[in-house]
Design an enzyme around this catalytic site. Structure first.
Site, mmCIF file in Angstrom:
data_model
loop_
_atom_site.group_PDB
_atom_site.id
_atom_site.type_symbol
_atom_site.label_atom_id
_atom_site.label_comp_id
_atom_site.label_asym_id
_atom_site.label_seq_id
_atom_site.Cartn_x
_atom_site.Cartn_y
_atom_site.Cartn_z
ATOM 1 N N GLU A 36 -11.277 4.166 -1.634
ATOM 2 C CA GLU A 36 -12.100 4.387 -0.051
ATOM 3 C C GLU A 36 -12.710 5.753 -0.028
ATOM 4 O O GLU A 36 -12.463 6.569 -0.567
ATOM 5 C CB GLU A 36 -10.751 4.538 1.004
ATOM 6 N N ASP B 19 0.935 -1.000 0.084
ATOM 7 C CA ASP B 19 0.034 0.034 0.056
ATOM 8 C C ASP B 19 0.624 1.416 -0.200
ATOM 9 O O ASP B 19 0.381 2.310 0.429
ATOM 10 C CB ASP B 19 -0.919 -0.077 1.242
ATOM 11 N N LYS C 6 2.895 3.243 -5.550
ATOM 12 C CA LYS C 6 2.414 2.414 -6.660
ATOM 13 C C LYS C 6 3.509 1.696 -7.539
ATOM 14 O O LYS C 6 3.288 0.678 -7.949
ATOM 15 C CB LYS C 6 1.221 2.781 -7.419
ATOM 16 N N ASP D 81 -3.233 -3.090 -2.605
ATOM 17 C CA ASP D 81 -4.237 -1.931 -2.441
ATOM 18 C C ASP D 81 -4.093 -1.165 -3.814
ATOM 19 O O ASP D 81 -2.983 -1.264 -4.348
ATOM 20 C CB ASP D 81 -4.041 -1.143 -1.298
ATOM 21 N N ASN D 82 -4.999 -0.452 -4.399
ATOM 22 C CA ASN D 82 -5.157 0.567 -5.431
ATOM 23 C C ASN D 82 -4.617 -0.006 -6.732
ATOM 24 O O ASN D 82 -4.012 0.729 -7.430
ATOM 25 C CB ASN D 82 -4.197 1.558 -5.016
HETATM 26 N N1 LIG Z 1 8.334 2.031 3.258
HETATM 27 C C1 LIG Z 1 8.136 3.048 2.056
HETATM 28 N N2 LIG Z 1 9.048 2.771 0.992
HETATM 29 C C2 LIG Z 1 8.687 3.537 -0.064
HETATM 30 N N3 LIG Z 1 7.449 4.332 -0.236
HETATM 31 C C3 LIG Z 1 6.870 4.615 0.940
HETATM 32 C C4 LIG Z 1 7.126 3.923 2.155
HETATM 33 N N4 LIG Z 1 6.133 4.080 2.864
HETATM 34 C C5 LIG Z 1 5.174 5.117 2.343
HETATM 35 N N5 LIG Z 1 5.739 5.296 1.169
HETATM 36 C C6 LIG Z 1 5.228 6.332 0.345
HETATM 37 C C7 LIG Z 1 3.686 6.032 -0.162
HETATM 38 C C8 LIG Z 1 3.098 7.119 -0.024
HETATM 39 C C9 LIG Z 1 1.462 6.944 -0.175
HETATM 40 C C10 LIG Z 1 1.245 5.607 -0.904
HETATM 41 N N6 LIG Z 1 -0.352 5.702 -1.094
HETATM 42 C C11 LIG Z 1 -0.910 6.205 -1.968
HETATM 43 O O1 LIG Z 1 -0.404 6.848 -2.650
HETATM 44 C C12 LIG Z 1 -2.565 5.964 -2.244
HETATM 45 C C13 LIG Z 1 -3.208 6.963 -2.992
HETATM 46 C C14 LIG Z 1 -4.561 6.933 -3.043
HETATM 47 C C15 LIG Z 1 -5.248 7.994 -4.015
HETATM 48 C C16 LIG Z 1 -6.225 7.792 -4.607
HETATM 49 C C17 LIG Z 1 -6.925 8.742 -5.740
HETATM 50 C C18 LIG Z 1 -6.507 9.942 -5.347
HETATM 51 F F1 LIG Z 1 -7.024 10.887 -5.986
HETATM 52 C C19 LIG Z 1 -5.210 10.326 -4.651
HETATM 53 C C20 LIG Z 1 -4.902 9.430 -3.736
HETATM 54 C C21 LIG Z 1 -5.350 5.930 -2.499
HETATM 55 C C22 LIG Z 1 -4.626 5.054 -1.714
HETATM 56 O O2 LIG Z 1 -5.340 4.055 -1.142
HETATM 57 C C23 LIG Z 1 -3.298 5.099 -1.714
HETATM 58 O O3 LIG Z 1 -2.680 4.104 -0.873
HETATM 59 MG MG LIG Z 2 -3.946 2.508 -0.526
#
Ligand SMILES: Nc1ncnc2c1ncn2CCCCCNC(=O)c1cc(-c2ccc(F)cc2)cc(O)c1O
Ligand SMILES: [Mg+2]
Length: 214
Positions: free
Chosen positions: A199, A141, A144, A169-170
């Site tokens: 969501e 999650d 992406k 997810d997603n």
């Molecule tokens: N340990 C690690 N290693 C690398 N990256 C890492 C990390 N730990 C965190 N991150 C960085 C992830 C940042 C958040 C990722 N999730 C998402 O970007 C996300 C976006 C939407 C979304 C949908 C429609 C829209 F209009 C806008 C946003 C919905 C979701 O359910 C999402 O999970």
């Molecule tokens: Mg998500």
């Protein structure tokens, strides 16, 4: 000082949820995100699918990539058998700080190890740092476009065993097209799509469950 959205989510938990009651923490976050401010938690609809996969796998070891405010961390950890462990990786220190307090409010600190940093850096260190052999369940999650490289990295680091379950997810919104193509076409995975919605919205999204065949 102006609060952040994760801070407002934590406030909603501390005001409306009962300490030590994970379901009330989940309910409080869903109520806030449905009625006050949208946030990127897996949410209640996809959350029910997540719950059913966790219950079916009944994992002793879980890896979550992308903690955010700890919503799915709490959902998963509340369903784990005693002595089971969940390691969750969060890249953003502000998100991690909030997630720690949400997880603590739910009373699940003993089941959860929150690690701050990038998945690409930490996956190769899982065995030596946390004494993990393999993961029974991985919940993807995070970024992406990191789903596919991180899955290949977990294979290379022998963190997956025959029967390990990846739940992503997603896969529709925002989407992870390269990951989907890979797990659906690779002979080493048995993949299944669970259609749902983004969501707190009516937009299509879904979870992809992929069993590693070894
Ligand atoms: N340990 C690690 N290693 C690398 N990256 C890492 C990390 N730990 C965190 N991150 C960085 C992830 C940042 C958040 C990722 N999730 C998402 O970007 C996300 C976006 C939407 C979304 C949908 C429609 C829209 F209009 C806008 C946003 C919905 C979701 O359910 C999402 O999970
Ligand atoms: Mg998500």
């Amino acid at each position: 000082t102006q609060s952040t959205r994760p801070q407002r989510i934590l406030d909603a938990v501390q005001k409306n949820a009962t300490r030590g009651d994970p379901r009330s923490v989940v309910k409080a976050i869903d109520h806030f995100c449905r009625n006050k401010e949208w946030a990127m938690n897996v949410g209640d609809e996809k959350g029910c699918i997540l719950d059913s996969v966790v219950s079916e796998v009944n994992p002793a070891t879980v890896l979550e990539l992308g903690t955010y405010c700890g919503y799915s961390t709490v959902r998963i950890a509340s369903l784990l058998p005693p002595h089971a462990k969940l390691i969750t990786l969060e890249f953003n220190p502000d998100f991690a700080a909030i997630a720690r307090q949400v997880i603590a409010w739910a009373g699940l600190e003993d089941k959860v190890q929150l690690v701050e940093g990038a998945s690409g850096d930490w996956i190769p260190k899982m065995k030596e740092q946390f004494g993990v052999k393999t993961f029974d369940l991985v919940f993807l999650d995070h970024w992406k476009n990191s789903y596919l490289p991180d899955t290949k990295l977990m294979e290379e680091c022998s963190l997956l065993r025959k029967g390990s379950v990846l739940l992503a997810d997603n896969v529709i919104c925002p989407g992870a097209p390269d990951y989907l193509e890979f797990v659906r076409s690779s002979p080493r995975y048995k993949s299944q799509y669970f259609k749902s919605h983004l969501e707190y919205t009516k937009v299509e999204d879904g979870l992809e469950k992929s069993v590693f065949l070894g």
